[in-house]
Design a protein around this motif. Structure first.
Motif, PDB file in Angstrom:
ATOM      1  N   ARG A 296     -30.712  26.405 -57.269  1.00 60.93           N
ATOM      2  CA  ARG A 296     -30.813  26.466 -55.803  1.00 60.93           C
ATOM      3  C   ARG A 296     -32.172  27.019 -55.384  1.00 60.93           C
ATOM      4  NH1 ARG A 296     -25.833  29.923 -53.976  1.00 60.93           N
ATOM      5  NH2 ARG A 296     -26.619  29.347 -51.884  1.00 60.93           N
ATOM      6  N   ARG A 297     -32.723  27.900 -56.196  1.00 61.89           N
ATOM      7  CA  ARG A 297     -34.027  28.480 -55.921  1.00 61.89           C
ATOM      8  C   ARG A 297     -34.798  28.606 -57.234  1.00 61.89           C
ATOM      9  NH1 ARG A 297     -31.887  27.541 -51.861  1.00 61.89           N
ATOM     10  NH2 ARG A 297     -31.764  28.756 -49.915  1.00 61.89           N
TER      11      ARG A 297
ATOM     12  N   GLU B 278     -25.892  30.775 -47.345  1.00 57.45           N
ATOM     13  CA  GLU B 278     -24.440  30.863 -47.495  1.00 57.45           C
ATOM     14  C   GLU B 278     -23.765  31.250 -46.187  1.00 57.45           C
ATOM     15  OE1 GLU B 278     -24.933  32.113 -52.177  1.00 57.45           O
ATOM     16  OE2 GLU B 278     -24.592  33.640 -50.642  1.00 57.45           O
TER      17      GLU B 278
ATOM     18  N   ARG C  89     -26.046  37.108 -58.878  1.00 60.65           N
ATOM     19  CA  ARG C  89     -26.520  35.729 -58.910  1.00 60.65           C
ATOM     20  C   ARG C  89     -26.514  35.211 -60.340  1.00 60.65           C
ATOM     21  NH1 ARG C  89     -25.807  33.852 -53.905  1.00 60.65           N
ATOM     22  NH2 ARG C  89     -26.733  35.263 -52.348  1.00 60.65           N
ATOM     23  N   SER C  90     -26.253  33.914 -60.484  1.00 56.52           N
ATOM     24  CA  SER C  90     -26.412  33.297 -61.803  1.00 56.52           C
ATOM     25  C   SER C  90     -27.892  32.985 -61.991  1.00 56.52           C
ATOM     26  CB  SER C  90     -25.568  32.026 -61.905  1.00 56.52           C
ATOM     27  OG  SER C  90     -25.924  31.096 -60.897  1.00 56.52           O
TER      28      SER C  90
ATOM     29  N   TYR D 263     -27.679  26.926 -61.903  1.00 62.54           N
ATOM     30  CA  TYR D 263     -27.871  28.343 -61.606  1.00 62.54           C
ATOM     31  C   TYR D 263     -28.259  28.536 -60.152  1.00 62.54           C
ATOM     32  CZ  TYR D 263     -28.050  28.629 -66.691  1.00 62.54           C
ATOM     33  OH  TYR D 263     -27.751  28.532 -68.027  1.00 62.54           O
ATOM     34  N   ASP D 264     -27.984  29.735 -59.664  1.00 61.79           N
ATOM     35  CA  ASP D 264     -28.508  30.084 -58.354  1.00 61.79           C
ATOM     36  C   ASP D 264     -30.034  30.098 -58.399  1.00 61.79           C
ATOM     37  OD1 ASP D 264     -26.018  30.477 -57.072  1.00 61.79           O
ATOM     38  OD2 ASP D 264     -25.882  32.523 -57.829  1.00 61.79           O
ATOM     39  N   VAL D 265     -30.572  30.698 -59.457  1.00 62.59           N
ATOM     40  CA  VAL D 265     -32.030  30.857 -59.565  1.00 62.59           C
ATOM     41  C   VAL D 265     -32.470  30.576 -60.994  1.00 62.59           C
ATOM     42  CG1 VAL D 265     -34.011  32.365 -59.153  1.00 62.59           C
ATOM     43  CG2 VAL D 265     -31.902  32.701 -57.830  1.00 62.59           C
TER      44      VAL D 265
ATOM     45  N   LEU E 271     -30.791  33.130 -50.113  1.00 66.71           N
ATOM     46  CA  LEU E 271     -29.504  32.557 -50.491  1.00 66.71           C
ATOM     47  C   LEU E 271     -28.381  33.063 -49.589  1.00 66.71           C
ATOM     48  CD1 LEU E 271     -29.871  32.729 -54.373  1.00 66.71           C
ATOM     49  CD2 LEU E 271     -29.713  30.636 -53.006  1.00 66.71           C
TER      50      LEU E 271
ATOM     51  N   ARG F  97     -31.161  20.779 -54.294  1.00 67.12           N
ATOM     52  CA  ARG F  97     -31.392  21.643 -55.446  1.00 67.12           C
ATOM     53  C   ARG F  97     -32.654  21.202 -56.189  1.00 67.12           C
ATOM     54  NH1 ARG F  97     -25.779  21.004 -58.476  1.00 67.12           N
ATOM     55  NH2 ARG F  97     -26.361  18.844 -57.992  1.00 67.12           N
TER      56      ARG F  97
ATOM     57  N   ASN G 121     -32.777  36.445 -52.973  1.00 66.21           N
ATOM     58  CA  ASN G 121     -31.367  36.742 -52.689  1.00 66.21           C
ATOM     59  C   ASN G 121     -31.088  36.698 -51.192  1.00 66.21           C
ATOM     60  OD1 ASN G 121     -28.691  37.577 -53.605  1.00 66.21           O
ATOM     61  ND2 ASN G 121     -29.144  39.482 -52.508  1.00 66.21           N
TER      62      ASN G 121
END
Length: 324
Positions: free
Chosen positions: A105-106, A309, A29-30, A6-8, A305, A91, A302
């Protein structure tokens, strides 16, 4: 084996966590929320001071939040997080108590806090019902009743007694083990008609509802509600492997509890990529404040991220232009 990437990953599914998840999911975001379903306010019957949701049961509040984030693609996993560590490629590896794990990622830590109640027989069974801590959370519900302030430290107890006097004329300050008020404190208490009760409290009496406090002398003083000020400790053990430890919080000389240090309003911790919001950061925060903190932290995640990116896109574009 990881059960998802997941992103978060949000740890905690109450006001702060769900609010952070909502803004992140709406930002495409995922998001996975890991929720142990044990919020600090679970013993309470209703949420108060949340405009538009006044009087809603905590369970209904969180159920509505879960449904809302699901509508934007976020997932909720029932369970608890045991550890968070650095995984491959920077990660985070979020290990769950059931042995499964997630990659993120976060991380947004919104696991809240727990109240450490005095060890007095009978007290815990009325916690959140007739044993209370906040006049703004519960004062209206016990207005005009017999209210007892159970002293921990004297300065805080006197302050609480004077404050709760706003909701009832029948306030009793039980000194317990806190010592005697000084002349100025005694004058203030007397002026407001607050009874001072000497003697150690040995038990909380009652049946379906609280009825009184028993003293070491054997006397039972009738009360319909009791106020305590208990230390509030951050639920943050799963962050220890990252080097994030709660620090002690003091009000004057009184230990108020522990909290995870985080920047305001972003919620950024000392570990890049890990954010925190809600009672884990500010123990006294109410539901509305926790939701606002989660919102701010989610927006900061966000933005973080997006910056990452963008940096990667610029680097890739430069390589493309150079023909590398």
């Amino acid at each position: 084996m990881a059960t998802g990437e997941y992103d978060v990953v949000v740890v905690g599914g109450a006001a702060a966590g769900l609010s952070g998840a909502l803004i992140l999911a709406r930002a495409r975001r995922s998001v996975a929320v890991v929720d142990a379903a044990d919020p600090r306010n679970s013993p309470a019957a209703h949420v108060h001071n949340h405009l538009g949701l006044e009087g809603a049961p905590p369970s209904e509040f969180t159920a509505a939040g879960r449904a809302e984030i699901a509508g934007y693609g976020a997932v909720v996993l029932d369970g608890s997080v045991s550890t968070v560590t650095r995984g491959d490629g920077g990660r985070f590896l979020v290990s769950l108590a059931d042995g499964e794990s997630l990659l993120a990622r976060r991380v947004l830590a919104a696991s809240g806090a727990r109240d450490i109640l005095p060890d007095i027989p009978g007290l815990a069974q009325y916690w959140g019902k007739d044993v209370l801590h906040c006049p703004y959370c519960h004062g209206w519900e016990v207005r005009d009743r017999q209210i007892g302030i159970l002293a921990g430290d004297l300065e805080t107890a006197v302050h609480q007694a004077l404050m709760w006097r706003q909701w009832s004329k029948d306030i009793g300050l039980f000194l317990h083990t806190a010592g005697e008020p000084d002349s100025a404190q005694a004058e203030e208490l007397a002026a407001r008609g607050i009874r001072v009760v000497a003697g150690k409290v040995t038990a909380v009496e009652g049946d379906s509802r609280l009825t009184g406090l028993r003293l070491a002398s054997g006397e039972v003083v009738q009360r319909q509600a009791v106020v305590i000020v208990a230390p509030v400790h951050a639920r943050a053990g799963y962050l220890a492997d990252l080097g994030i430890e709660p620090v002690e919080q003091f009000v004057g000389e009184r230990l108020a509890g522990t909290a995870v240090p985080a920047a305001e309003p972003t919620g950024a911790t000392t570990v890049p990529g890990v954010y925190a919001a809600g009672n884990i950061v500010v123990p006294s925060m109410q539901v509305t404040g926790a939701a606002a903190a989660g919102l701010a932290a989610g927006a900061a995640v966000n933005a973080d991220l997006i910056a990452e990116e963008t940096e990667r896109a610029v680097a890739a574009a430069r390589v493309g232009r150079s023909g590398g």
